[in-house]
Design a protein around this motif. Structure first.
Motif, mmCIF file in Angstrom:
data_model
loop_
_atom_site.group_PDB
_atom_site.id
_atom_site.type_symbol
_atom_site.label_atom_id
_atom_site.label_comp_id
_atom_site.label_asym_id
_atom_site.label_seq_id
_atom_site.Cartn_x
_atom_site.Cartn_y
_atom_site.Cartn_z
ATOM 1 N N UNK A 238 1.715 6.693 -6.956
ATOM 2 C CA UNK A 238 0.680 7.572 -7.565
ATOM 3 C C UNK A 238 0.859 8.938 -7.230
ATOM 4 N N UNK A 239 1.400 9.317 -6.123
ATOM 5 C CA UNK A 239 1.575 10.652 -5.550
ATOM 6 C C UNK A 239 2.809 11.386 -6.611
ATOM 7 N N UNK A 240 3.943 10.229 -6.604
ATOM 8 C CA UNK A 240 4.884 10.893 -7.439
ATOM 9 C C UNK A 240 4.654 11.062 -9.008
ATOM 10 N N UNK B 128 11.772 14.163 -3.334
ATOM 11 C CA UNK B 128 11.171 12.851 -2.801
ATOM 12 C C UNK B 128 11.951 11.566 -3.329
ATOM 13 N N UNK C 121 0.422 13.414 -8.952
ATOM 14 C CA UNK C 121 0.041 14.458 -8.125
ATOM 15 C C UNK C 121 1.319 15.423 -8.056
ATOM 16 N N UNK D 164 -6.555 8.593 -11.616
ATOM 17 C CA UNK D 164 -5.313 8.041 -11.114
ATOM 18 C C UNK D 164 -5.907 6.366 -10.860
ATOM 19 N N UNK D 165 -6.913 6.120 -10.140
ATOM 20 C CA UNK D 165 -7.280 4.824 -9.910
ATOM 21 C C UNK D 165 -8.096 4.216 -11.089
ATOM 22 N N UNK E 120 0.971 4.002 -3.074
ATOM 23 C CA UNK E 120 0.363 5.332 -2.766
ATOM 24 C C UNK E 120 1.425 6.186 -3.191
ATOM 25 N N UNK E 121 2.473 5.956 -2.964
ATOM 26 C CA UNK E 121 3.716 6.593 -3.152
ATOM 27 C C UNK E 121 3.887 6.868 -4.424
ATOM 28 N N UNK F 209 -8.859 12.009 -8.999
ATOM 29 C CA UNK F 209 -9.050 10.623 -8.258
ATOM 30 C C UNK F 209 -9.333 9.447 -9.035
ATOM 31 N N UNK F 210 -10.381 10.035 -9.873
ATOM 32 C CA UNK F 210 -10.700 8.885 -10.596
ATOM 33 C C UNK F 210 -9.937 8.661 -12.077
ATOM 34 N N UNK G 164 0.889 -1.294 -0.027
ATOM 35 C CA UNK G 164 -0.078 0.081 -0.136
ATOM 36 C C UNK G 164 0.826 1.295 0.045
ATOM 37 N N UNK G 165 1.719 1.304 1.013
ATOM 38 C CA UNK G 165 2.695 2.623 0.910
ATOM 39 C C UNK G 165 3.382 2.863 -0.358
ATOM 40 N N UNK H 143 15.460 10.745 -2.195
ATOM 41 C CA UNK H 143 15.316 10.568 -0.719
ATOM 42 C C UNK H 143 14.978 9.021 -0.575
ATOM 43 N N UNK H 144 13.986 8.583 -1.198
ATOM 44 C CA UNK H 144 13.451 7.384 -1.092
ATOM 45 C C UNK H 144 14.623 6.259 -1.975
#
Lengths: 313, 315
Positions: free
Chosen positions: B108-110, B122, B113, B212-213, B105-106, B209-210, B101-102, B125-126
């Motif tokens: 998707x964010x990167x 970011x 968004x 992305x998912x 979501x990471x 949101x739609x 999950x983490x 860093x990861x």
């Protein structure tokens, strides 16, 4: 007819609350995604904070320049004054790790770049080539401890090198070889074909073209890849543990005679971290700080080379 | 390389020209490439040979069905690998519950968004997280995670008092360790989805949101699945962190706060001990190693297969 218009009116009726709900859902989702990204960042900060705070006060010059000790009090800077044996440290392991990396670098440089040159410049598009490439990406996924077993059985036992520097370096070489090959291939691929054609046009043979045109152009990328892989190798514990890296070694290994016993930083950190006495946690943390500093330096060099020579970034 | 017409081969490849070095170079470089094939062969030979010695003394049935692992007990040693596999499974499942999950979501964010400036900070860093040696994660587990779990056990009702070495701490650090693997491969897959798909969805009135998912996620599913499998395979083979954090007690418990032993941790235990060549302890090393190798090999092949089978070509 009249019913149809009514339907249409219904269809286009705007439900404010539904839009609002969607917007909120979107915001919640964005919040979740951002929080997830922060999990990694926070974990990194927590890890670094934990290591540095545990090591605080225990990382001294003596720690870098003296051999290890069995007694935890010897590592405590408060006791340095009245120790007949001298303070405890990790000097032989630091030197051991550096030697290990030097030898690994030499082996990987030849094998990794050689293999990449073959695959990019020479290899025909045949079944064998595809098999070699699939095999390389597979090797990259083999657990490092399995490489340790390989080193134990082939180098230590079959070739009778013993638990030596050379066995450790060869094992680490095989471990990072897949990554080095793939990265070197990418650097070679980035050299434009027009340069090769120009060289051939001037009458150069294939090997002359590779040596004088392709390699000089690809060297920064290759070096970056090798240094980054080496920084992975220097932190690997499981392979050198299986090969038989020594702990509490009092003298650094000899680079000119790489068949003697050797120690390395991650192995020593593992030994310290295992010990039940609480103060050994601080000693292990001090060792980790040294290891991470070395890693950081290697990464900095790699990034410097990349930025300096590679305009593509 | 991306030119339409294949460039003419001017390399005089077929001609017998140049010095001896020119003609030998191909074979020397081929030898370098062949080292990788030889490595695979050597791994298989070494593991199978060692395991063969082991299985000449221990039956396969006992190895795969017995639930007690005590190979070095002086009287009545027992060779059921299941407790070790169970330990590995606990760590892997726990790590996957965190990292999947983490990491997704990471990604998707990167990919969808994040502001380019945020991404620029970011992502590296990861990547640092991925570059930290696993022994450091092990230290982090015993000096940071386990104490937190111990103090949490008094405050939060569902957390029992954890052992000094426990599966949960190991699973947490392994989970953190493989987050970058999940996120970076998934992000690559998501970034490869062409903007025309996103714009088509926006044109139909979809929200971010739609999009992305329901657009990006399904379109990049094969890459994401490959990332999951690779990350899980990495968790299975993870050694030093679980050795330090999860302990050395092979048992089949359902309580993640108890001490367990993974296959890799057992190999470390034998590796640091003085198992003499030919002893059953030394041979068991190769039987476990072979089990581990087969598990990770199958997962890696499966991951490659998924990627090639379901990769949507968006070129």
């Amino acid at each position: 007819m009249s019913t149809q218009t009514a339907d249409e009116a219904d269809e286009f009726e705007f439900d404010e609350s539904a839009v609002k709900r969607k917007r909120q859902l979107g915001k919640v989702f964005l919040g979740l995604c951002f929080a997830a990204t922060m999990v990694g960042v926070v974990a990194l900060i927590a890890l670094l904070y934990d290591v540095v705070s545990e090591a605080w006060g225990w990382l001294t010059w003596e720690f870098l320049t003296y051999p290890p000790s069995q007694v935890v009090e010897h590592y405590n800077p408060a006791n340095y004054g009245d120790l007949p044996t001298g303070p405890g440290g990790m000097y032989p392991m630091i030197v051991g790790s550096i030697y290990l990396i030097i030898l690994t670098a030499i082996f990987t440089l030849f094998l990794g770049v050689g293999a990449a040159i073959y695959l990019e410049e020479y290899a025909p598009d045949s079944l064998l080539t595809r098999f070699i490439e699939a095999n390389i990406s597979n090797l990259a996924g083999v657990p490092s401890i399995v490489y340790g077993l390989l080193g134990l059985a082939v180098f230590v036992r079959a070739m009778q090198t013993g638990a030596s520097l050379i066995a450790g370096a060869l094992t680490l070489t095989l471990l990072i070889l897949p990554i080095v090959i793939v990265q070197s291939q990418e650097s070679l691929r980035a050299v434009p074909d027009s340069m090769r054609q120009a060289s051939y046009g001037a009458g150069a043979t294939k090997w002359q073209t590779i040596r004088n045109v392709v390699l000089p152009e690809a060297v920064p990328g290759i070096m970056t890849g090798i240094i980054l892989s080496l920084s992975r190798a220097i932190g690997e514990t499981a392979p050198i543990l299986m090969v038989g890296a020594a702990t509490t070694l009092f003298a650094p290994p000899s680079l000119t005679d790489p068949s003697g016993p050797f120690g390395a930083m991650p192995m020593q950190i593992f030994e310290w971290a295992k010990l039940p006495e609480e103060n050994f946690q601080h000693v292990a943390a001090a060792g980790i700080v040294v290891l991470l500093t070395l890693l950081l330096l290697m990464n900095a060099v790699a990034i410097y080379i990349r930025n300096k020579y590679d305009p593509r970034g | 390389m991306s030119t339409d017409t294949e460039p003419m081969d001017l390399s005089r490849d077929g001609n017998d020209v140049g010095t001896l070095g020119d003609r030998l170079a191909r074979y020397i470089f081929f030898a370098c490439a062949f080292v990788t094939v030889a490595t695979t062969l050597a791994i298989i030979v070494v593991l199978v040979d060692g395991a063969f010695d082991f299985f000449s003394q221990v039956s396969l049935v006992e190895f795969f069905t017995e639930t007690n692992w005590s190979p070095r007990a002086a009287d009545d040693p027992s060779f059921g690998v299941l407790p070790l596999v169970w330990g590995t499974l606990m760590i892997t499942v726990g790590a996957a519950l965190i990292a999947i999950p983490v990491g997704t979501l990471t990604a998707i964010y990167l990919s969808e968004y994040a502001d380019p400036r945020v991404r620029k900070v970011a992502k590296p860093t990861l990547e640092i997280l991925a570059g930290i040696p696993t022994i450091v994660y092990g230290f982090f587990a015993i000096s940071f995670i386990t104490p937190i779990l111990q103090s949490a056990s008094g405050q939060i009702w569902f957390i029992p008092v954890p052992d000094t070495f426990n599966a949960a701490a190991g699973a947490i650090v392994v989970g953190i360790m493989i987050i970058p693997m999940v996120s970076s491969i998934s992000e690559d897959a998501m970034s490869a989805v062409p903007d025309s798909l996103r714009n088509a969805a926006y044109g139909l009135g979809a929200t971010k949101f739609e999009v992305s998912t329901q657009v990006v996620l399904p379109a990049s599913l094969s890459g994401i699945m490959a990332a999951y499998i690779l990350a899980i395979s990495r968790a299975i083979g993870e050694t030093m962190a679980v050795t330090l954090a999860a302990g050395a007690l092979p048992q089949m418990t359902s309580n993640p706060f108890e001490e367990i032993q993974t296959m890799t941790a057992y190999m470390v235990e034998i590796g640091t001990g003085d198992a003499s060549v030919g002893s059953i302890g030394y041979q068991s090393l190769f039987a476990i190693g072979l089990t581990l190798f087969v598990m990770t090999f199958l997962m890696n092949v499966f991951s490659m297969w998924i990627r090639s089978r379901y990769r949507e070509e968006y070129q």
